[in-house]
Design an enzyme around this catalytic site. Sequence first.
Site, PDB file in Angstrom:
ATOM      1  CG  HIS A  61      -2.064   0.954   1.082  1.00 45.08           C
ATOM      2  ND1 HIS A  61      -3.341   0.664   1.483  1.00 45.08           N
ATOM      3  CD2 HIS A  61      -2.122   2.214   0.566  1.00 45.08           C
ATOM      4  CE1 HIS A  61      -4.138   1.694   1.228  1.00 45.08           C
ATOM      5  NE2 HIS A  61      -3.405   2.656   0.681  1.00 45.08           N
ATOM      6  CG  HIS A  63      -1.201   6.580  -2.026  1.00 41.33           C
ATOM      7  ND1 HIS A  63      -2.393   6.473  -2.716  1.00 41.33           N
ATOM      8  CD2 HIS A  63      -1.436   6.048  -0.805  1.00 41.33           C
ATOM      9  CE1 HIS A  63      -3.308   5.913  -1.937  1.00 41.33           C
ATOM     10  NE2 HIS A  63      -2.756   5.643  -0.765  1.00 41.33           N
ATOM     11  CG  ASN A  95      -5.263   7.559  -4.671  1.00 46.40           C
ATOM     12  OD1 ASN A  95      -4.208   6.989  -4.878  1.00 46.40           O
ATOM     13  ND2 ASN A  95      -5.523   8.151  -3.515  1.00 46.40           N
ATOM     14  CG  HIS A 179     -10.355   3.624   1.499  1.00 47.89           C
ATOM     15  ND1 HIS A 179      -9.291   4.495   1.647  1.00 47.89           N
ATOM     16  CD2 HIS A 179     -11.397   4.257   2.115  1.00 47.89           C
ATOM     17  CE1 HIS A 179      -9.666   5.566   2.307  1.00 47.89           C
ATOM     18  NE2 HIS A 179     -10.933   5.456   2.597  1.00 47.89           N
ATOM     19  CG  HIS A 232      -6.132   2.132   5.118  1.00 46.44           C
ATOM     20  ND1 HIS A 232      -7.499   2.154   5.176  1.00 46.44           N
ATOM     21  CD2 HIS A 232      -5.798   2.795   3.978  1.00 46.44           C
ATOM     22  CE1 HIS A 232      -7.971   2.784   4.127  1.00 46.44           C
ATOM     23  NE2 HIS A 232      -6.967   3.185   3.387  1.00 46.44           N
ATOM     24  CG  ASP A 305      -2.247   4.664   3.369  1.00 43.36           C
ATOM     25  OD1 ASP A 305      -2.064   4.986   2.179  1.00 43.36           O
ATOM     26  OD2 ASP A 305      -3.302   4.919   3.978  1.00 43.36           O
ATOM     27  CG  HIS A 309      -0.594  14.910   0.398  1.00 46.84           C
ATOM     28  ND1 HIS A 309      -1.398  14.770  -0.711  1.00 46.84           N
ATOM     29  CD2 HIS A 309      -1.023  13.975   1.285  1.00 46.84           C
ATOM     30  CE1 HIS A 309      -2.282  13.801  -0.501  1.00 46.84           C
ATOM     31  NE2 HIS A 309      -2.063  13.295   0.707  1.00 46.84           N
TER      32      HIS A 309
HETATM   33  O1  DOR Z   1      -6.698   6.396   2.052  1.00 45.95           O
HETATM   34  C1  DOR Z   1      -5.944   7.337   2.064  1.00 45.95           C
HETATM   35  C2  DOR Z   1      -5.526   7.990   0.798  1.00 45.95           C
HETATM   36  C3  DOR Z   1      -4.231   8.644   0.961  1.00 45.95           C
HETATM   37  C4  DOR Z   1      -3.835   9.547  -0.191  1.00 45.95           C
HETATM   38  O2  DOR Z   1      -3.315  10.636   0.074  1.00 45.95           O
HETATM   39  O3  DOR Z   1      -3.989   9.155  -1.326  1.00 45.95           O
HETATM   40  N1  DOR Z   1      -4.099   9.324   2.210  1.00 45.95           N
HETATM   41  C5  DOR Z   1      -4.645   8.803   3.341  1.00 45.95           C
HETATM   42  O4  DOR Z   1      -4.383   9.256   4.455  1.00 45.95           O
HETATM   43  N2  DOR Z   1      -5.519   7.788   3.238  1.00 45.95           N
END
Ligand code: DOR
Length: 435
Positions: A61, A63, A95, A179, A232, A305, A309
């Site tokens: 998991h 991103h 995503n 999710h 999660h 996870d 950002h």
């Molecule tokens: O399920 C998620 C998505 C993720 C994100 O930033 O893509 N950020 C999170 O905290 N939870």
Amino acid sequence: MNKILFKNVLAYFSDLSSKRISFYIDQSGKVNFLDSYDISSFEEVVEGEDLVIMPLLTDVHTHIRVPGQEEKEDIVSGSKAAARGGFGQIFTMPNTNPVVDNAYLVDYLISNINKNSVIKIYPVGAVSKNQLGEELSPLLEMKKSGAIAFSDDGKPISTNILRKALIYSKTFDGIIIDHPEDIVLSGNGVIHEGKISRAYGINSIPYTSEEVCVARDIALTRETRSRLHLAHLSTRHSLKYIEAAKEEGLNITSEVTVNHLIFNCENIPIFDTRFKVKPPFRDEEDMNELFIALKKGLIDVVCTDHAPHTLEEKELDYSEAPFGTPGLETAFAALYTYFVMKNKCNLEDIIKWMVVNPSKIFSLPVLELKNRSRANFFIFKKGKEFLVSPEMFFSKCKLSVFLNKTLYGFPLATFYNGNLVYKDKNFMKSVKQEI
Ligand SMILES: O=C1C[C@@H](C(=O)O)NC(=O)N1
């Protein structure tokens, strides 16, 4: 690469055995076990009673934000962050912008990965087109292109689409990852609904937001007799459903993040956006119960996870900042520091949760030390402490929840497929990192 001798190091394997061994890595990146050696024939000798060799970890998991959000993370930065954390294979969630919901985008992602990644990255395809929960994506086509599983992560899969996806994926042995969140119940909540949210009047996310979705997912898995992986988990209430589902023999697996095993809504700074994640950190009792469930085998996998950002986004007001925090670099070190060093679990447990079980669930190769094979392992030094600072991160997002904390167990070097993909600057000084 120079010839490197690893002398009398403690090596752990995926069958959960461990032994002291000596081996060298030759110029082609292959491992050669040794009974005796002449030190003078090696250009670098690594030795120490406290050096530990581990199989490469798998993160199911992550991103990576490709395509379209490369300002948050790209393949180079994300894969280097993974290597720095001891991972050899990771999943990247769909995503993105655009959403990875077709074979063309899976192909694009894989060609980008093949060019730019220092480790293995598997794309996860979206279950529904544009993650809107209205129309099923072409799952089989995506699988043929290399999607490892399917998820609308960041959002729950809508009920009707989840049912269709479970029925369809069964025909080609696909795996759906959900999710679990009822977004109506979460509303505009930003932290766990409990003492803190009530004291400060903050919009909150109740337990039931996760729980009703877990119950729904189990009901659909029972009906379709398909396989489902729950992402999660955060609440102790979800565990009762999982326990019953496993007892019933349903093919349900689940994961918990490293952070949800360490943090709860009372041991984190309030209004610090580094700790704004979804699902939110719950109560101390939830945190403890999640760990107990993991030890009992109710939860199968520990993941990161990793959700990077930009600084600008995370500096927004708490209610506006996006959910998500990075985790690849710190995952193993945090587990080692908070659990292994406190005798709450051992390295074999971590291998089960981050190597063996992910490989079983998703039919992945196990990447570990093997005689006459290309080197796949990471090495760390027991007792070596690190003060976590932004400079330690390869991820574009350096806003770790562990900044300024002391952690042990950080990898000193990571070898993937015979290549040195991460090296601490003070370790193996004569060896140059080529990737
Ligand atoms: O399920 C998620 C998505 C993720 C994100 O930033 O893509 N950020 C999170 O905290 N939870």
